[in-house]
Design a protein around this motif. Structure first.
Motif, mmCIF file in Angstrom:
data_model
loop_
_atom_site.group_PDB
_atom_site.id
_atom_site.type_symbol
_atom_site.label_atom_id
_atom_site.label_comp_id
_atom_site.label_asym_id
_atom_site.label_seq_id
_atom_site.Cartn_x
_atom_site.Cartn_y
_atom_site.Cartn_z
ATOM 1 N N GLU A 46 0.831 -1.198 0.000
ATOM 2 C CA GLU A 46 0.000 0.000 0.000
ATOM 3 C C GLU A 46 0.865 1.248 0.000
ATOM 4 O O GLU A 46 1.903 1.295 0.656
ATOM 5 N N GLY A 48 0.429 5.659 0.277
ATOM 6 C CA GLY A 48 -0.489 6.723 0.649
ATOM 7 C C GLY A 48 0.183 8.075 0.546
ATOM 8 O O GLY A 48 1.388 8.209 0.742
ATOM 9 N N THR A 155 -9.514 3.012 7.343
ATOM 10 C CA THR A 155 -9.494 3.148 5.891
ATOM 11 C C THR A 155 -10.871 2.804 5.343
ATOM 12 O O THR A 155 -11.464 1.807 5.730
ATOM 13 N N GLY A 157 -12.788 2.500 1.466
ATOM 14 C CA GLY A 157 -12.450 2.530 0.052
ATOM 15 C C GLY A 157 -13.220 1.542 -0.787
ATOM 16 O O GLY A 157 -14.196 0.940 -0.351
ATOM 17 N N GLN A 159 -12.608 -1.798 -3.552
ATOM 18 C CA GLN A 159 -11.692 -2.837 -4.008
ATOM 19 C C GLN A 159 -12.196 -3.366 -5.336
ATOM 20 O O GLN A 159 -13.368 -3.674 -5.486
ATOM 21 N N PHE A 164 -6.909 -4.797 -6.624
ATOM 22 C CA PHE A 164 -6.495 -3.410 -6.553
ATOM 23 C C PHE A 164 -7.493 -2.639 -5.709
ATOM 24 O O PHE A 164 -8.690 -2.881 -5.801
ATOM 25 N N TYR A 165 -7.040 -1.735 -4.871
ATOM 26 C CA TYR A 165 -7.978 -0.944 -4.081
ATOM 27 C C TYR A 165 -7.499 0.495 -3.934
ATOM 28 O O TYR A 165 -6.299 0.781 -3.994
ATOM 29 N N ILE A 166 -8.466 1.385 -3.778
ATOM 30 C CA ILE A 166 -8.207 2.800 -3.519
ATOM 31 C C ILE A 166 -9.059 3.207 -2.325
ATOM 32 O O ILE A 166 -10.092 2.591 -2.054
ATOM 33 N N TYR A 168 -9.577 6.254 1.268
ATOM 34 C CA TYR A 168 -9.206 7.371 2.133
ATOM 35 C C TYR A 168 -8.771 6.782 3.468
ATOM 36 O O TYR A 168 -9.439 5.910 4.021
ATOM 37 N N ALA A 184 -4.798 9.817 0.841
ATOM 38 C CA ALA A 184 -5.410 8.955 -0.170
ATOM 39 C C ALA A 184 -4.517 7.732 -0.291
ATOM 40 O O ALA A 184 -3.286 7.847 -0.316
ATOM 41 N N ARG A 185 -5.127 6.547 -0.380
ATOM 42 C CA ARG A 185 -4.347 5.312 -0.406
ATOM 43 C C ARG A 185 -4.658 4.517 -1.665
ATOM 44 O O ARG A 185 -5.780 4.507 -2.148
ATOM 45 N N ILE A 186 -3.647 3.827 -2.127
ATOM 46 C CA ILE A 186 -3.779 2.923 -3.256
ATOM 47 C C ILE A 186 -3.011 1.661 -2.887
ATOM 48 O O ILE A 186 -1.955 1.729 -2.256
#
Length: 190
Positions: A46, A48, A155, A157, A159, A164-166, A168, A184-186
């Protein structure tokens, strides 16, 4: 008559065997079973960005389509908004829970929320200056401080295809010097 009763008994015994397995057995009657589409565990990486830059790794154990345990997670963050003249390095080790919504968008997307808690360590260096009257010039000194914290992370978000996930992320370190971070996280599961 004996043959007819024997045939009926065999038919009654065979009836549950021919029923669909996923309707009546285990947790799947409530649609909680992991099934064949959900892996039993994931490793995740991850990144961020927000008022800090972070990088983390996590090991996750799934207990069905909707629940998971984040068994072990490690995150490093560079908090560049810590103060005007310095930045902080943060390291957290956490464990927590993760919950998923039913899949939507043709089964390719699902929402999630995770809550993790654990131990945090932060270190920062600051440089300050003063005028030394005896030497007749400005002096500068560096100060390094290490703080121990209780770390919490939330978190929320989306998925995509379990890969893959995005989202906050909101993190909070409480203890010697408390502060909160937003980013923001990916991430990617493998």
């Amino acid at each position: 008559m004996k043959k007819l009763i024997l045939t009926l008994l065999i038919g009654l015994v065979a009836l549950p065997i021919s029923a669909k397995k996923n309707i009546y057995e285990g947790f799947d009657i409530y649609d909680l079973d992991a099934g064949s589409n959900t892996k039993k565990s994931y490793f995740a990486f991850e990144l961020g960005a927000g008022n800090e830059l972070e990088m983390g790794f996590r090991y996750q154990k799934n207990f069905g389509k909707y629940f998971a345990w984040d068994i072990f997670g490690v995150k490093y963050a560079l908090d560049y908004t810590f103060s005007d003249d310095s930045f902080a390095h943060e390291l957290t080790v956490e464990t927590g829970i993760r919950a998923y919504s039913p899949a939507f968008a043709k089964g390719k997307v699902k929402a999630f929320v995770s809550f993790d808690a654990g131990y945090g360590l932060s270190s920062y260096e600051s440089e300050y200056g003063y005028y030394d009257r005896w030497r007749g010039r400005w002096q500068s000194e560096e100060e390094r401080e290490i703080n121990h914290h209780f770390a919490m992370d939330l978190t929320i978000g989306l998925q995509f295809k379990d890969k893959f996930y995005i989202g906050y992320g909101f993190g909070n370190l409480t203890g010697d010097i408390s502060h909160s971070d937003h980013e923001a996280r990916i991430g990617i599961n493998f």
